[in-house]
Design a protein around this motif. Sequence first.
Motif, mmCIF file in Angstrom:
data_model
loop_
_atom_site.group_PDB
_atom_site.id
_atom_site.type_symbol
_atom_site.label_atom_id
_atom_site.label_comp_id
_atom_site.label_asym_id
_atom_site.label_seq_id
_atom_site.Cartn_x
_atom_site.Cartn_y
_atom_site.Cartn_z
ATOM 1 N N THR A 134 4.753 17.531 -14.617
ATOM 2 C CA THR A 134 3.347 17.333 -14.931
ATOM 3 C C THR A 134 3.217 16.742 -16.335
ATOM 4 O O THR A 134 4.201 16.645 -17.081
ATOM 5 C CB THR A 134 2.595 18.660 -14.870
ATOM 6 N N ALA A 157 1.761 18.145 -18.792
ATOM 7 C CA ALA A 157 2.079 19.229 -19.725
ATOM 8 C C ALA A 157 3.590 19.382 -19.895
ATOM 9 O O ALA A 157 4.079 19.634 -21.008
ATOM 10 C CB ALA A 157 1.465 20.542 -19.234
ATOM 11 N N ASP A 158 4.341 19.232 -18.802
ATOM 12 C CA ASP A 158 5.801 19.309 -18.875
ATOM 13 C C ASP A 158 6.362 18.187 -19.748
ATOM 14 O O ASP A 158 7.284 18.386 -20.541
ATOM 15 C CB ASP A 158 6.417 19.220 -17.480
ATOM 16 N N GLN A 162 5.705 18.861 -23.404
ATOM 17 C CA GLN A 162 6.612 19.891 -23.895
ATOM 18 C C GLN A 162 8.012 19.338 -24.114
ATOM 19 O O GLN A 162 8.685 19.680 -25.097
ATOM 20 C CB GLN A 162 6.654 21.066 -22.915
ATOM 21 N N GLU A 197 -0.022 14.068 -27.577
ATOM 22 C CA GLU A 197 -0.997 13.921 -26.504
ATOM 23 C C GLU A 197 -1.764 12.602 -26.551
ATOM 24 O O GLU A 197 -2.507 12.279 -25.631
ATOM 25 C CB GLU A 197 -2.002 15.077 -26.529
#
Length: 217
Positions: A46, A48-49, A52, A142
């Motif tokens: 994703t 988010a993954d 990270q 981001e």
Amino acid sequence: MEDGLCSNGNVSESSGNDQSHRVIDIYPLSCYYFGSKEAAPFKDETLADRVQRMKSNYAAHGLRTSVEAVILVELFKHPHVLLLQVRNSIFKLPGGRLRPGESDIDGLRRKLSKKLSANGSGDETAWQVGECLGMWWRPDFETLLYPYLPPNVKRPKECTKLFLVRLPVSQKFIVPKTLKLLAVPLCQIHENHKTYGPIISGVPQLLSKFSFNIIES
């Protein structure tokens, strides 16, 4: 090499003011052979993954530097750029992330061989990497990439450098089955941010200082 420098090492295309280096010889698409090879599966992650993973890599190695190739061919008397298509939706210029301590030119040649050569070693391909056309920056994990580094950003997270790669009159392109290699006309990608994203859609402007010499087969 300092982070963020658009360096070509000893590549001859960037030396001096020789106007011959402002002319790009473009050969017909029919001069090239296109095949496929097996490939490792994509990382199914994703957003988010991915963020990270970028944070972990930044903590370990600092600024992430990617190198991408602008490769041109001729079709219907018009310059086309070679793009990789991922999952029938995402378009990318051939290239990828540098290893820690790896030079721009060596890293791009390695990535091109991995993505576009038969056995991935590049032994049969002498990639002619030319000048750096431009750089894009990611101020934070981001945020999107920008074609400039804002003066208030002291620790950017990623730098992507675009290099002109000149093709010989004939060459084999062997692409992983999970990817498609497409020839897309410059007029189609020009300022087409929605389909191709900010970097690819800006390529025609980066090439505006060159003249195209279309060589018929």
